[in-house]
Enzyme design. Structure first.
Site, short mmCIF file in Angstrom:
data_model
loop_
_atom_site.label_atom_id
_atom_site.label_comp_id
_atom_site.label_asym_id
_atom_site.label_seq_id
_atom_site.Cartn_x
_atom_site.Cartn_y
_atom_site.Cartn_z
N ASP A 1 0.85 -1.17 0.00
CA ASP A 1 0.00 0.00 0.00
C ASP A 1 0.89 1.24 0.00
O ASP A 1 2.08 1.16 0.32
CB ASP A 1 -0.89 -0.02 1.25
CG ASP A 1 -1.83 1.16 1.32
OD1 ASP A 1 -2.32 1.57 0.25
OD2 ASP A 1 -2.07 1.67 2.42
N ASP B 1 -1.93 -0.88 5.91
CA ASP B 1 -2.34 -0.42 7.24
C ASP B 1 -3.83 -0.13 7.34
O ASP B 1 -4.35 0.04 8.43
CB ASP B 1 -1.55 0.83 7.66
CG ASP B 1 -1.92 2.05 6.80
OD1 ASP B 1 -2.39 1.85 5.66
OD2 ASP B 1 -1.73 3.18 7.25
N ASP C 1 -6.93 -2.76 2.99
CA ASP C 1 -5.86 -3.69 2.68
C ASP C 1 -6.13 -5.10 3.21
O ASP C 1 -5.44 -6.05 2.83
CB ASP C 1 -4.54 -3.20 3.29
CG ASP C 1 -4.12 -1.85 2.77
OD1 ASP C 1 -4.15 -1.67 1.54
OD2 ASP C 1 -3.77 -0.97 3.57
#
Length: 788
Positions: A365, A729, A733
């Site tokens: 990410d 985080d 995700d």
């Protein structure tokens, strides 16, 4: 009788991930928020009826606002699960046979070898169960349902506080700044707010919300500014957060080491058993076919010879099986997890340690993982020149401090045109409460030595009017009375000053001068404007968010008293502005990210960025940290979703950036890389794609299915391709974290859902700690190889 004329399927059609424009069009087709409220039987002013039976009916039709908690495994469950290992099964069978034969042959000492093998197996099972159970206890709280959260709703014409689980579709929810949104909802007419959706969408910037401009509020996100009345349209499993949570229930695949050990155990069992059987048959045959058999041929002697042959065969199998291997593997993994904790890697699953050592691909990410999720002023233009190193606000502040008059105007413009606050942490970092863009400007003010709270307090009694920010205006202005702070402003007795901050294209077209280093206004020349536009364009090319801070002195010809300062008059005042500074704001990279990415690539691990942010921003960050290389491909989620499985397989080798991606896009990418959790049959495919035609579309819809994937990919023994690590985080995700071979979440900034879905938690939120996880994983593999 139902009090609504719309079902959940129709509501889902206006609430799709990463489909903002299409969702808005679909909502407009239903008559907007007002039309939808009529279909749901909701009075936007009075709310739903406070009738328990009617609410229960809605709950039955649209679902309840809760997710069933996952069943926690007991120590005994984990102990039993630890025996689901091919090597241990071979050892147990060998030990039982050895124990039986040994007791028969030598009752006094024959039990020792079999008992020793069983003891080793038992130690392995106990150590594994204890380690996993301790981690289960640590993270069980992440799955706890927060029953004590109360939510304000409008029911029966009055406000009520209800448990978050009692919110139903059609409820009018009352939200204020700082509240977490309890369900997917749409903003009611007449109210507006700003929301932080980064945990769900990956986009770091706040989103202004109103009934006529992006009315959709997402569950689990936070209201950062303003207050709003919103009507719930999806709860529990049907909300966007709920869909992500539901998708986490995927079957775990074997790790590379488990696969290799299983192959070894099967090979030992197959070949060892075959050689043992051949040996036994040859011994019996040699005795039977011998010219002078010893002992003589008889049924009684035949039994003795066969038993002797069987004992020798069992000895061959027992000797072939490395009974110390499972214990060595378990101890090595347990030791490594302890050492990795010192390197800020908290291992939730023992096997994740060695899996990371085999990683061939990492999908990361952007927001909060590669970057700090903390907007910072890294570049600026002021007094005709640019400043900043592209990394820290201190580099900008150092130049501004040499221009105190200009800086004073800039600081007041930034502090008075914001409602955010900064909370400092003990480690020197800070957290913004409110708009992160405003937080970046407040941080800059602090870097030049100003206290934003003191600036606001000093001007509080002299503020005449605030023209608030909106998505339509894209700017905010504050009029402050100058002169005697205690006097009353009039046209003849006092002057005022208008401070403005807003989007660069809006504020610049209303400006005709800029502030020089001495604090004086200097008219723009055509050359000045051309240069400033070039600077703004260069900031935008670097994916910076560009904000202009300006001011205007109001003389006697412009009223500064409270009368006549209506919001509609904002345009009259926001003309002839003087630009104090152009600020380039960026979510900076985490320390050592560039080096960590380079190390991964040098180790044969490909790194991809998968983010919900815009393509331009993703490309700029990917280039800066070394992920996007020459020849690499950057793609948006909408184009990604149009590909067939075969087309995606052709794209994947070059795909380095996936922007504007939904949680499902991330999971699909991981699934195509490692081949795990693909539909294995037509029935599973049809269950995953309800209403679609298998015969016509099984080769067209992502993520594909097992048969077509195996036809195009090299596989590990269990049919899995690359070993994929996923970092993240945010709640968005979580599906990819769960579907990866090893999921790595951020310990400081990670959401509970992300942590719960991961195998490893990076305690310092530093991408470079992943390199250490790979190092330890490869060390474990090397140690096991040496043992063998």
């Amino acid at each position: 009788m139902a009090r609504w004329s719309i079902d959940q399927v129709a509501l889902d059609a206006i609430n799709e991930d990463q489909m903002d424009v299409q969702n808005a069009e679909a909502l407009a087709g239903l008559g907007g928020v007002e039309g939808l409220s009529e279909m749901l039987g909701t009075d936007l002013k009075e709310g739903l009826e406070a009738d328990a039976a009617a609410l229960a009916e809605r709950r039955a039709a649209f679902g309840s606002n809760e997710m069933p908690p996952p069943e926690a495994k007991t120590w005994l469950d984990l102990f039993i699960d630890s025996f689901d290992d091919a090597t241990l099964i071979v050892l147990i069978v060998s030990a039982i046979v050895s124990l039986g034969v040994g007791l028969y042959e030598d009752p006094a000492k024959g039990w020792i070898e079999g008992a020793a093998i069983l003891a080793a197996v038992l130690i392995v099972a106990i150590v594994t169960a204890c380690n996993d159970y301790s981690k289960e206890l640590q993270f069980r709280k992440l799955n706890a349902v927060k029953d004590d959260v109360e939510v304000k709703v409008q029911r029966g014409g009055g406000q009520q506080e209800v448990n978050v689980k009692d919110v139903v579709v059609g409820d009018v929810i009352l939200l204020e700044s700082g509240d977490k949104i309890p369900a997917d909802a749409v903003v009611c007419p007449g109210s507006s707010c700003t929301c932080d959706e980064s945990s769900l969408t990956g986009e770091p910037e706040e989103r202004p919300k109103s009934a006529h401009s992006d009315p959709f509020l997402l569950s689990g996100c936070q209201v950062t500014d303003g207050s709003a009345r919103a009507m719930a349209i999806a709860v529990g499993r049907n909300s966007r957060w709920g869909r992500i949570k539901a998708s986490l229930a995927v079957e775990s695949a074997d790790t590379p080491l488990q696969e290799k050990l299983e192959v070894m155990a099967n090979t030992i069992g197959m070949y060892g058993g075959a050689m043992a059987a051949i040996t036994a048959v040859v011994m019996v045959s040699m005795w039977y076919c011998s010219a002078n058999p010893e002992p003589p041929i008889s049924w009684e002697n035949g039994f003795e010879v066969a038993l002797e042959a069987f004992i020798l065969a069992v000895t061959i199998v027992v000797v072939a099986v490395p009974e110390g291997l499972p214990l060595a593997v378990t101890i090595s993994l347990a030791y490594s997890t302890t050492k990795m904790m010192k390197d800020n890697n908290l291992i939730r699953q023992l096997a994740a340690c060695e899996t990371m050592g085999n990683a061939t691909s990492i999908c990361s990410d952007k927001t909060g993982t590669l970057t700090q999720n903390r907007m910072t002023v890294v570049h600026a233009w002021a007094a005709g020149g640019t400043m900043g190193d592209g990394e820290a606000a201190e580099s900008v502040a150092g130049v501004l401090q040499r221009m105190p008059s200009l800086t004073d105007l800039l600081v007041k413009g930034m502090c008075l045109n914001s409602t955010a606050q900064i909370r400092h942490n003990g480690d020197g970092s800070f957290k913004t409460v409110g708009s992160t863009t405003e937080g970046a400007m407040l941080h800059l003010a602090q870097c030049v030595g100003s206290d934003y709270a003191a600036v606001r307090a000093e001007a509080s009694e002299r503020i005449m009017k605030v023209f608030g920010f909106s998505s339509a205006r894209k700017r905010m202005s504050t009029i402050v009375r100058l002169g005697n702070a205690g006097g009353r402003a009039t046209r003849s007795s006092s002057q005022g000053r208008l401070y403005v901050k807003g989007a660069s294209e809006i504020v610049l077209e209303r400006s005709d001068a800029y502030t020089d280093a001495s604090g004086a206004a200097k008219k723009f020349t055509a050359k000045d404007l051309a240069e400033l536009r070039r600077v703004i364009a260069s900031f935008e090319e670097q994916a910076l968010r560009v904000v202009i801070v300006a001011h205007r002195d109001l003389n006697g010809s412009t009223p500064v008293t409270g009368s006549g300062l209506a919001t509609e008059a904002a345009d009259e005042y926001e003309q002839g502005l003087c630009v104090d500074a152009v600020l380039g704001i960026l979510d900076p990279l985490r320390p050592d990210v560039t080096e960590a990415v380079a190390t991964c690539k040098a180790s044969g691990i490909s790194v991809r960025m998968v983010t919900g942010d815009s393509k331009n921003t993703a490309i700029a960050i990917a280039k800066k940290c070394g992920i996007l290389s020459e020849g690499g491909l950057a793609m948006e989620g909408r184009d990604f979703r149009r590909l067939t499985p075969a087309q995606l397989d052709d794209v994947i080798p070059r795909l380095q950036v996936l922007a504007r991606s939904s949680p499902q896009d991330k999971l699909i990418l991981v699934t195509r890389l490692n081949g795990a959790n693909l539909p294995a049959s037509r029935e599973e495919w049809e269950e995953a794609h309800p209403g679609r035609d298998w015969d016509k579309e099984n080769l067209k819809l992502l993520p594909g299915h097992r048969a077509e994937w195996e036809a195009n990919h090299g596989m590990r023994p269990n049919g899995v391709g690359e070993v994929v690590g996923v970092t993240g985080d945010g709640t968005n995700d979580a599906p990819a974290l769960k579907g990866a071979d090893v999921g790595l979440s951020m310990g400081l900034s990670g959401t509970d859902v992300a942590k719960d879905a991961s195998d490893i938690i990076i305690m310092d939120d530093n991408f470079s700690s992943i390199v250490k996880a790979v190092l330890w994983g490869r060390t474990v593999f090397d140690n096991i190889r040496k043992f063998l």
